[in-house]
Design a protein around this motif. Structure first.
Motif, PDB file in Angstrom:
ATOM      1  N   MET A   1       0.838  -1.212   0.000  1.00 43.46           N
ATOM      2  CA  MET A   1       0.000   0.000   0.000  1.00 43.46           C
ATOM      3  C   MET A   1       0.865   1.251   0.000  1.00 43.46           C
ATOM      4  SD  MET A   1      -2.890   1.279   2.755  1.00 43.46           S
ATOM      5  CE  MET A   1      -4.080   0.038   2.223  1.00 43.46           C
ATOM      6  N   ILE A   2       0.397   2.272  -0.676  1.00 45.02           N
ATOM      7  CA  ILE A   2       1.123   3.546  -0.704  1.00 45.02           C
ATOM      8  C   ILE A   2       1.042   4.222   0.657  1.00 45.02           C
ATOM      9  CG2 ILE A   2       1.090   5.897  -1.644  1.00 45.02           C
ATOM     10  CD1 ILE A   2       0.172   4.722  -4.282  1.00 45.02           C
ATOM     11  N   VAL A   3       2.177   4.711   1.100  1.00 43.94           N
ATOM     12  CA  VAL A   3       2.234   5.494   2.333  1.00 43.94           C
ATOM     13  C   VAL A   3       2.578   6.931   1.954  1.00 43.94           C
ATOM     14  CG1 VAL A   3       3.362   5.835   4.568  1.00 43.94           C
ATOM     15  CG2 VAL A   3       2.960   3.513   3.708  1.00 43.94           C
ATOM     16  N   VAL A   4       1.721   7.856   2.353  1.00 46.32           N
ATOM     17  CA  VAL A   4       1.982   9.279   2.127  1.00 46.32           C
ATOM     18  C   VAL A   4       2.576   9.845   3.412  1.00 46.32           C
ATOM     19  CG1 VAL A   4       1.016  11.526   1.543  1.00 46.32           C
ATOM     20  CG2 VAL A   4       0.028   9.450   0.553  1.00 46.32           C
ATOM     21  N   HIS A   5       3.811  10.298   3.310  1.00 44.08           N
ATOM     22  CA  HIS A   5       4.473  10.912   4.465  1.00 44.08           C
ATOM     23  C   HIS A   5       4.044  12.374   4.466  1.00 44.08           C
ATOM     24  CE1 HIS A   5       6.918   7.327   5.251  1.00 44.08           C
ATOM     25  NE2 HIS A   5       6.812   7.164   3.935  1.00 44.08           N
ATOM     26  N   HIS A   6       3.029  12.630   5.259  1.00 40.40           N
ATOM     27  CA  HIS A   6       2.255  13.869   5.161  1.00 40.40           C
ATOM     28  C   HIS A   6       2.666  14.886   6.215  1.00 40.40           C
ATOM     29  CE1 HIS A   6      -1.138  16.491   4.437  1.00 40.40           C
ATOM     30  NE2 HIS A   6      -1.585  16.329   5.671  1.00 40.40           N
ATOM     31  N   LEU A   7       3.153  16.020   5.743  1.00 42.36           N
ATOM     32  CA  LEU A   7       3.493  17.138   6.620  1.00 42.36           C
ATOM     33  C   LEU A   7       2.297  18.066   6.701  1.00 42.36           C
ATOM     34  CD1 LEU A   7       5.783  18.596   8.224  1.00 42.36           C
ATOM     35  CD2 LEU A   7       6.312  19.810   6.095  1.00 42.36           C
ATOM     36  N   ASN A   8       1.938  18.451   7.907  1.00 36.01           N
ATOM     37  CA  ASN A   8       0.766  19.313   8.065  1.00 36.01           C
ATOM     38  C   ASN A   8       0.934  20.617   7.281  1.00 36.01           C
ATOM     39  OD1 ASN A   8       2.803  20.037  10.158  1.00 36.01           O
ATOM     40  ND2 ASN A   8       1.290  21.545  10.794  1.00 36.01           N
ATOM     41  N   ASN A   9      -0.170  21.073   6.711  1.00 39.92           N
ATOM     42  CA  ASN A   9      -0.195  22.357   6.007  1.00 39.92           C
ATOM     43  C   ASN A   9       0.875  22.442   4.912  1.00 39.92           C
ATOM     44  OD1 ASN A   9      -2.197  24.200   6.432  1.00 39.92           O
ATOM     45  ND2 ASN A   9      -0.970  25.578   7.661  1.00 39.92           N
ATOM     46  N   SER A  10       0.912  21.479   4.043  1.00 44.60           N
ATOM     47  CA  SER A  10       1.972  21.464   3.032  1.00 44.60           C
ATOM     48  C   SER A  10       1.455  20.988   1.679  1.00 44.60           C
ATOM     49  CB  SER A  10       3.114  20.549   3.477  1.00 44.60           C
ATOM     50  OG  SER A  10       2.767  19.188   3.312  1.00 44.60           O
ATOM     51  N   ARG A  11       2.377  20.927   0.734  1.00 40.80           N
ATOM     52  CA  ARG A  11       2.055  20.471  -0.615  1.00 40.80           C
ATOM     53  C   ARG A  11       1.569  19.019  -0.648  1.00 40.80           C
ATOM     54  NH1 ARG A  11       6.236  24.079  -0.975  1.00 40.80           N
ATOM     55  NH2 ARG A  11       6.559  25.301  -2.899  1.00 40.80           N
ATOM     56  N   SER A  12       1.851  18.261   0.392  1.00 42.25           N
ATOM     57  CA  SER A  12       1.447  16.853   0.366  1.00 42.25           C
ATOM     58  C   SER A  12      -0.068  16.695   0.403  1.00 42.25           C
ATOM     59  CB  SER A  12       2.086  16.083   1.529  1.00 42.25           C
ATOM     60  OG  SER A  12       1.688  16.589   2.780  1.00 42.25           O
ATOM     61  N   GLN A  13      -0.800  17.766   0.739  1.00 43.64           N
ATOM     62  CA  GLN A  13      -2.254  17.684   0.720  1.00 43.64           C
ATOM     63  C   GLN A  13      -2.762  17.366  -0.683  1.00 43.64           C
ATOM     64  OE1 GLN A  13      -4.370  17.800   3.407  1.00 43.64           O
ATOM     65  NE2 GLN A  13      -5.929  17.201   1.915  1.00 43.64           N
ATOM     66  N   ARG A  14      -2.095  17.903  -1.698  1.00 50.09           N
ATOM     67  CA  ARG A  14      -2.561  17.647  -3.059  1.00 50.09           C
ATOM     68  C   ARG A  14      -2.265  16.211  -3.496  1.00 50.09           C
ATOM     69  NH1 ARG A  14       1.366  21.974  -6.210  1.00 50.09           N
ATOM     70  NH2 ARG A  14       3.353  21.233  -5.402  1.00 50.09           N
ATOM     71  N   VAL A  15      -1.283  15.573  -2.867  1.00 49.97           N
ATOM     72  CA  VAL A  15      -1.027  14.161  -3.160  1.00 49.97           C
ATOM     73  C   VAL A  15      -2.173  13.304  -2.627  1.00 49.97           C
ATOM     74  CG1 VAL A  15       0.518  12.209  -2.737  1.00 49.97           C
ATOM     75  CG2 VAL A  15       1.470  14.479  -3.218  1.00 49.97           C
ATOM     76  N   LEU A  16      -2.665  13.652  -1.449  1.00 52.04           N
ATOM     77  CA  LEU A  16      -3.828  12.945  -0.904  1.00 52.04           C
ATOM     78  C   LEU A  16      -5.028  13.107  -1.834  1.00 52.04           C
ATOM     79  CD1 LEU A  16      -3.572  13.956   2.873  1.00 52.04           C
ATOM     80  CD2 LEU A  16      -2.686  11.895   1.762  1.00 52.04           C
ATOM     81  N   TRP A  17      -5.194  14.316  -2.356  1.00 52.46           N
ATOM     82  CA  TRP A  17      -6.293  14.569  -3.290  1.00 52.46           C
ATOM     83  C   TRP A  17      -6.138  13.707  -4.542  1.00 52.46           C
ATOM     84  CZ3 TRP A  17      -6.694  19.405  -6.864  1.00 52.46           C
ATOM     85  CH2 TRP A  17      -7.884  19.331  -7.621  1.00 52.46           C
TER      86      TRP A  17
END
Length: 222
Positions: free
Chosen positions: A1-17
């Protein structure tokens, strides 16, 4: 499974989208910014040497940089979605806007943020007029005009296009989302760019975007 290493309030939000739009299962591993420096924690360096987000792991594969992540997800999990057919005008637009977001638009917006912080920062009284004079000159002569030019260009494109590359949402829209929603959030009283504002509201209303918000947690620009 893909793991998104997510930093709060960052560009990684668009990866989740992006993952929600593609319907790809994923897990979120959360990281919090340092409250003083606003930087990512050193623990992210265990995932990628630069210690920045976004970064994903897919089994033994690690992919950093949001544009590269979007390309990887589209090629690996997208099928016919997210990427217009190669050789078409839509595909040329897709490639252009995918790179424009971080290559042209974001550097100017970041300079604006940095210079605004300098203007508000505490400094010795004898340095203040010099520093502020330099900042205002650079903002007026370089950063400001570049931002205006970029936004005018985007506004013109969106007058004739619902999405950035063709008639359907693509990875280019995912990539362009962060700088545009950040600008809209910080410029709520600016009515000069109605097409950009409408575009941001349009993609933020999508169910996949809303699901990504629930996965990612608090996000200032939504």
């Amino acid at each position: 499974m893909i793991v998104v290493h997510h930093l709060n309030n960052s560009r990684s939000q668009r990866v989740l989208w992006a993952l929600e739009e593609l319907g790809v299962p994923y897990e979120v591993k959360r990281y919090e910014r340092d409250l003083k420096t606003n930087l990512a924690p050193n623990t992210l360096k265990k995932v990628h040497p630069l210690g920045k987000s976004p970064v994903i792991t897919d089994g033994s594969i690690t992919v950093a940089e949001s544009g590269a992540i979007i390309e990887y997800l589209a090629q690996t999990y997208g099928g016919d979605d997210f990427t217009p057919d190669i050789g078409t005008e839509a595909h040329r637009q897709y490639i252009y806007w995918l790179h424009f977001a971080e290559g042209t638009l974001m550097p100017q917006l970041l300079l604006k943020i940095i210079f605004e912080k300098i203007l508000k920062s505490t400094m010795p009284f004898f340095v203040k007029p010099i520093a502020r004079g330099i900042v205002k000159k650079v903002m007026k002569g370089y950063v400001g005009p570049n931002i205006t030019g970029n936004l005018d260009f985007i506004e013109s494109h969106l007058k004739n296009n619902e999405w950035f590359a063709g008639e359907e949402l693509s990875g280019a829209d995912i990539q362009m989302s962060f700088p545009l929603e950040a600008w809209v959030a910080k410029s709520s009283n600016d009515n000069n760019y109605p097409e950009i504002t409408a575009y941001v509201k349009r993609f933020q209303a999508r169910s996949a975007y809303q699901k990504a918000l629930k996965s990612g947690g608090h996000y200032d620009y939504a």
